[in-house]
Design a protein around this motif. Structure first.
Motif, PDB file in Angstrom:
ATOM      1  N   PRO A 235       2.048  -9.626   1.872  1.00  0.00           N
ATOM      2  CA  PRO A 235       1.278 -10.338   2.894  1.00  0.00           C
ATOM      3  C   PRO A 235       1.601  -9.888   4.314  1.00  0.00           C
ATOM      4  CG  PRO A 235       2.811 -11.829   1.792  1.00  0.00           C
ATOM      5  CD  PRO A 235       2.805 -10.556   1.024  1.00  0.00           C
ATOM      6  N   ALA A 236       2.804  -9.384   4.539  1.00  0.00           N
ATOM      7  CA  ALA A 236       3.133  -8.859   5.872  1.00  0.00           C
ATOM      8  C   ALA A 236       2.246  -7.660   6.195  1.00  0.00           C
ATOM      9  CB  ALA A 236       4.604  -8.474   5.943  1.00  0.00           C
ATOM     10  N   ASN A 237       2.144  -6.714   5.270  1.00  0.00           N
ATOM     11  CA  ASN A 237       1.273  -5.557   5.501  1.00  0.00           C
ATOM     12  C   ASN A 237      -0.185  -5.970   5.608  1.00  0.00           C
ATOM     13  OD1 ASN A 237       3.387  -3.757   5.551  1.00  0.00           O
ATOM     14  ND2 ASN A 237       3.179  -3.122   3.414  1.00  0.00           N
ATOM     15  N   LEU A 238      -0.597  -6.896   4.760  1.00  0.00           N
ATOM     16  CA  LEU A 238      -1.976  -7.381   4.798  1.00  0.00           C
ATOM     17  C   LEU A 238      -2.291  -8.000   6.156  1.00  0.00           C
ATOM     18  CD1 LEU A 238      -4.593  -7.781   3.196  1.00  0.00           C
ATOM     19  CD2 LEU A 238      -3.656  -9.929   2.327  1.00  0.00           C
ATOM     20  N   ALA A 239      -1.343  -8.744   6.713  1.00  0.00           N
ATOM     21  CA  ALA A 239      -1.551  -9.365   8.021  1.00  0.00           C
ATOM     22  C   ALA A 239      -1.740  -8.319   9.112  1.00  0.00           C
ATOM     23  CB  ALA A 239      -0.367 -10.272   8.357  1.00  0.00           C
ATOM     24  N   VAL A 240      -0.987  -7.237   9.038  1.00  0.00           N
ATOM     25  CA  VAL A 240      -1.120  -6.169  10.035  1.00  0.00           C
ATOM     26  C   VAL A 240      -2.520  -5.564   9.977  1.00  0.00           C
ATOM     27  CG1 VAL A 240      -0.296  -3.900  10.767  1.00  0.00           C
ATOM     28  CG2 VAL A 240       1.336  -5.660  10.051  1.00  0.00           C
TER      29      VAL A 240
ATOM     30  N   LEU B 151      -5.383  -5.641  12.958  1.00  0.00           N
ATOM     31  CA  LEU B 151      -5.559  -4.440  13.767  1.00  0.00           C
ATOM     32  C   LEU B 151      -6.619  -3.455  13.273  1.00  0.00           C
ATOM     33  CD1 LEU B 151      -1.776  -3.663  14.441  1.00  0.00           C
ATOM     34  CD2 LEU B 151      -3.350  -5.049  15.814  1.00  0.00           C
ATOM     35  N   VAL B 152      -7.098  -3.613  12.047  1.00  0.00           N
ATOM     36  CA  VAL B 152      -8.076  -2.664  11.502  1.00  0.00           C
ATOM     37  C   VAL B 152      -9.356  -3.409  11.133  1.00  0.00           C
ATOM     38  CG1 VAL B 152      -8.508  -0.880   9.769  1.00  0.00           C
ATOM     39  CG2 VAL B 152      -6.172  -1.291  10.582  1.00  0.00           C
ATOM     40  N   PRO B 153     -10.509  -3.016  11.674  1.00  0.00           N
ATOM     41  CA  PRO B 153     -11.761  -3.688  11.308  1.00  0.00           C
ATOM     42  C   PRO B 153     -12.044  -3.571   9.812  1.00  0.00           C
ATOM     43  CG  PRO B 153     -12.062  -2.220  13.195  1.00  0.00           C
ATOM     44  CD  PRO B 153     -10.706  -1.927  12.629  1.00  0.00           C
ATOM     45  N   ARG B 154     -12.738  -4.533   9.273  1.00  0.00           N
ATOM     46  CA  ARG B 154     -13.118  -4.495   7.859  1.00  0.00           C
ATOM     47  C   ARG B 154     -13.842  -3.185   7.557  1.00  0.00           C
ATOM     48  NH1 ARG B 154     -14.532  -8.684   4.069  1.00  0.00           N
ATOM     49  NH2 ARG B 154     -14.928  -7.651   2.077  1.00  0.00           N
ATOM     50  N   GLY B 155     -13.361  -2.471   6.548  1.00  0.00           N
ATOM     51  CA  GLY B 155     -13.952  -1.187   6.190  1.00  0.00           C
ATOM     52  C   GLY B 155     -13.362  -0.017   6.937  1.00  0.00           C
ATOM     53  N   GLY B 156     -12.511  -0.283   7.928  1.00  0.00           N
ATOM     54  CA  GLY B 156     -11.872   0.791   8.681  1.00  0.00           C
ATOM     55  C   GLY B 156     -10.905   1.589   7.810  1.00  0.00           C
ATOM     56  N   LYS B 157     -10.557   2.757   8.275  1.00  0.00           N
ATOM     57  CA  LYS B 157      -9.720   3.662   7.474  1.00  0.00           C
ATOM     58  C   LYS B 157      -8.231   3.409   7.703  1.00  0.00           C
ATOM     59  CE  LYS B 157     -13.016   7.493   7.020  1.00  0.00           C
ATOM     60  NZ  LYS B 157     -13.258   8.925   7.311  1.00  0.00           N
ATOM     61  N   ILE B 158      -7.514   3.262   6.576  1.00  0.00           N
ATOM     62  CA  ILE B 158      -6.052   3.156   6.564  1.00  0.00           C
ATOM     63  C   ILE B 158      -5.522   4.361   5.793  1.00  0.00           C
ATOM     64  CG2 ILE B 158      -4.079   1.835   5.696  1.00  0.00           C
ATOM     65  CD1 ILE B 158      -5.859  -0.672   5.937  1.00  0.00           C
ATOM     66  N   MET B 159      -4.639   5.101   6.405  1.00  0.00           N
ATOM     67  CA  MET B 159      -4.116   6.318   5.784  1.00  0.00           C
ATOM     68  C   MET B 159      -2.666   6.100   5.363  1.00  0.00           C
ATOM     69  SD  MET B 159      -4.206  10.141   7.403  1.00  0.00           S
ATOM     70  CE  MET B 159      -3.006  11.382   6.932  1.00  0.00           C
TER      71      MET B 159
ATOM     72  N   VAL C 189      -6.318  -0.944  -6.452  1.00  0.00           N
ATOM     73  CA  VAL C 189      -6.195  -2.229  -7.137  1.00  0.00           C
ATOM     74  C   VAL C 189      -5.734  -3.338  -6.185  1.00  0.00           C
ATOM     75  CG1 VAL C 189      -5.707  -1.129  -9.349  1.00  0.00           C
ATOM     76  CG2 VAL C 189      -3.807  -1.868  -7.896  1.00  0.00           C
ATOM     77  N   SER C 190      -5.295  -2.964  -5.012  1.00  0.00           N
ATOM     78  CA  SER C 190      -4.821  -3.920  -4.015  1.00  0.00           C
ATOM     79  C   SER C 190      -5.968  -4.344  -3.100  1.00  0.00           C
ATOM     80  CB  SER C 190      -3.705  -3.281  -3.174  1.00  0.00           C
ATOM     81  OG  SER C 190      -3.461  -3.993  -1.985  1.00  0.00           O
TER      82      SER C 190
ATOM     83  N   PHE D  58     -10.738  -4.081   0.909  1.00  0.00           N
ATOM     84  CA  PHE D  58     -11.295  -4.551   2.179  1.00  0.00           C
ATOM     85  C   PHE D  58     -11.324  -3.460   3.245  1.00  0.00           C
ATOM     86  CE2 PHE D  58      -9.519  -8.979   0.981  1.00  0.00           C
ATOM     87  CZ  PHE D  58     -10.563  -9.170   0.089  1.00  0.00           C
ATOM     88  N   TRP D  59     -10.499  -2.432   3.059  1.00  0.00           N
ATOM     89  CA  TRP D  59     -10.466  -1.311   3.997  1.00  0.00           C
ATOM     90  C   TRP D  59     -10.691  -0.012   3.235  1.00  0.00           C
ATOM     91  CZ3 TRP D  59      -7.045  -5.430   4.242  1.00  0.00           C
ATOM     92  CH2 TRP D  59      -7.174  -6.245   5.379  1.00  0.00           C
ATOM     93  N   THR D  60     -10.955   1.053   3.955  1.00  0.00           N
ATOM     94  CA  THR D  60     -11.211   2.353   3.336  1.00  0.00           C
ATOM     95  C   THR D  60      -9.916   3.148   3.299  1.00  0.00           C
ATOM     96  OG1 THR D  60     -13.475   2.354   4.207  1.00  0.00           O
ATOM     97  CG2 THR D  60     -12.564   4.471   3.452  1.00  0.00           C
ATOM     98  N   PRO D  61      -9.370   3.382   2.111  1.00  0.00           N
ATOM     99  CA  PRO D  61      -8.087   4.108   2.027  1.00  0.00           C
ATOM    100  C   PRO D  61      -8.259   5.615   2.118  1.00  0.00           C
ATOM    101  CG  PRO D  61      -8.783   3.417  -0.158  1.00  0.00           C
ATOM    102  CD  PRO D  61      -9.818   2.887   0.794  1.00  0.00           C
ATOM    103  N   VAL D  62      -7.331   6.236   2.800  1.00  0.00           N
ATOM    104  CA  VAL D  62      -7.215   7.696   2.852  1.00  0.00           C
ATOM    105  C   VAL D  62      -5.784   8.014   2.449  1.00  0.00           C
ATOM    106  CG1 VAL D  62      -7.263   9.745   4.310  1.00  0.00           C
ATOM    107  CG2 VAL D  62      -8.899   7.888   4.718  1.00  0.00           C
ATOM    108  N   HIS D  63      -5.608   8.830   1.429  1.00  0.00           N
ATOM    109  CA  HIS D  63      -4.262   9.040   0.895  1.00  0.00           C
ATOM    110  C   HIS D  63      -3.765  10.473   1.068  1.00  0.00           C
ATOM    111  CE1 HIS D  63      -4.975   5.289  -1.663  1.00  0.00           C
ATOM    112  NE2 HIS D  63      -3.958   5.028  -0.859  1.00  0.00           N
ATOM    113  N   TYR D  64      -2.504  10.567   1.447  1.00  0.00           N
ATOM    114  CA  TYR D  64      -1.811  11.846   1.459  1.00  0.00           C
ATOM    115  C   TYR D  64      -0.717  11.807   0.401  1.00  0.00           C
ATOM    116  CZ  TYR D  64       1.533   9.257   4.424  1.00  0.00           C
ATOM    117  OH  TYR D  64       2.418   8.331   4.927  1.00  0.00           O
ATOM    118  N   GLY D  65      -0.147  12.971   0.096  1.00  0.00           N
ATOM    119  CA  GLY D  65       0.896  13.039  -0.911  1.00  0.00           C
ATOM    120  C   GLY D  65       2.044  13.911  -0.448  1.00  0.00           C
TER     121      GLY D  65
END
Length: 376
Positions: free
Chosen positions: A95-100, A104-112, A128-129, A134-141
């Motif tokens: 919930p701490a990360n979800l609150a951030v 700070l990120v509009p609905r659908g905005g990109k979180i990397m 699955v989270s 609710f947001w658009t994920p961008v993943h690096y590895g």
């Protein structure tokens, strides 16, 4: 305790913890003082709102407690109240990360963030989270071969995707993170930088891991891993961002804070400010390196070739054993670890190629390099 059934379970769990070797990287043993605060009369009090602005009466001591916890959190990490604030109310790390994100990120905005199967966390945008819904994920590895972060590759991805927020800090990455490089990447695309230091918070407090605070806009952490506190979380933020985050925590996601939890966190923060805790942090890192080296000597492949932190990943599939099988066999021997994916894992997450180990708990119990070699 009058409830005989629960009393039996409490005794059984206490015995299990005493009689096994806990190598779960996300667990630790709290002090008697932390347990006393967690079971204190603060359990009985409702305190919706923030100090000086509650929705219930009778909160004079709740206000004093929460303010004290905030001051201790800022002091522990060397932060100036003019620049940083901290919310001590999150029930846990997710919930701490979800609150951030909510703040700070509009609905659908990109979180990397880092891919889950390469060391990231569910709340860093996994599908699955809620954070991936609710947001658009961008993943690096990580880079194949070295199994380490490649900052040039991450920078190229950020330039292509232009995320609103970049997340660093991981749940199964055993190497130090270059926060300065992540700051530069975030600045290059106008993104905010969130550091989730849940696993390394105690190491940062002890001075054995670089601090993310000179480079981050927001820092989240749980308090129950290397920080050796109760199950809870903290959100540190630059002063200009804190009002939005406070509103996202309450009333956005949570109701009344768990004051007993905040009391226990305050105790743990005080303990982490002592010289003995700094010595503890050094031993945790030394023990992890010793355990990795000893396992390598026994013929096990360690992901990335070693560790700079409290945790390590062992590629058990390289010797024909699945992660689930390894976890089960170890527990039969009284050693508790968890199955874990490794980078570019060909196996399913439910039965992956690796196991994750950490040394925070055993170090709390007084074990050292000699014991790590014996365990290996």
């Amino acid at each position: 305790m009058h409830d005989a059934h629960i009393a039996r379970l409490v005794r059984a769990e206490a015995r299990r913890q005493r009689e096994t070797l806990n190598l779960i990287a996300s667990e630790n043993f709290v002090s008697r003082d932390v347990l006393a605060a967690l079971g204190s009369p603060f359990t009985n009090k409702y305190a919706e709102g923030y100090p000086g602005a509650r929705y219930y009466g009778g909160n004079c001591y709740a206000d004093e407690l929460e303010r004290l916890c905030q001051r201790r959190a800022l002091r522990l990490f060397g932060l100036r109240e003019e620049e940083w604030g901290v919310n001590v109310q999150p029930y846990s790390g997710s919930p701490a990360n979800l609150a951030v994100y909510l703040a700070l990120v509009p609905r659908g905005g990109k979180i990397m963030g880092m891919r889950l199967d390469m060391g990231g966390h569910l709340t860093h945008g996994h599908h699955v989270s809620a954070t991936g819904k609710f947001w658009t994920p961008v993943h690096y590895g990580v880079k194949k071969g070295t199994e380490r972060l490649c900052y040039k590759t991450i920078a190229r991805l950020a330039a292509e995707e232009k995320p609103k927020l970049i997340v660093t800090g991981y749940t199964a990455y055993p190497r130090r993170i270059n926060f300065q490089k992540f700051r530069a990447i975030a600045d290059s695309v106008g993104a905010l930088l969130l550091v989730d230091m849940s696993h390394i918070a105690g190491l940062v407090a002890a001075g054995v891991h670089p601090s993310p605070f000179p480079f981050a806009d927001v820092v989240t952490t749980t308090t129950h891993k290397t920080l050796r506190g109760p199950r809870a979380a903290l959100i540190f933020a630059k002063k200009e961002l804190l009002p939005k985050i406070n509103k996202a925590v309450f009333p956005g996601l949570q109701g009344g804070p768990h004051l007993n939890q905040i009391a226990a966190v305050a105790v743990a923060l005080h303990e982490a400010g002592q010289a003995s805790f700094r010595a503890y942090g050094r031993r945790v890192v030394r023990n992890a390196a010793a355990l990795a080296a000893a396992l390598q000597k026994e013929g096990w492949r360690i992901v990335t070739g070693g560790t700079d932190t409290h945790l390590l990943l062992v590629d058990v599939a390289a010797r024909g054993i699945s992660g689930k099988t390894a976890e089960t066999r170890l527990e039969r021997c009284g050693i508790v670890a968890n199955k874990n994916t490794i980078p570019y894992d060909s196996r399913a997450p439910a039965d992956p190629s690796g196991i994750r180990m950490g040394t925070a708990s055993l170090t709390t119990r007084g074990m050292g390099v000699r014991e790590m070699r014996t365990i290996a």
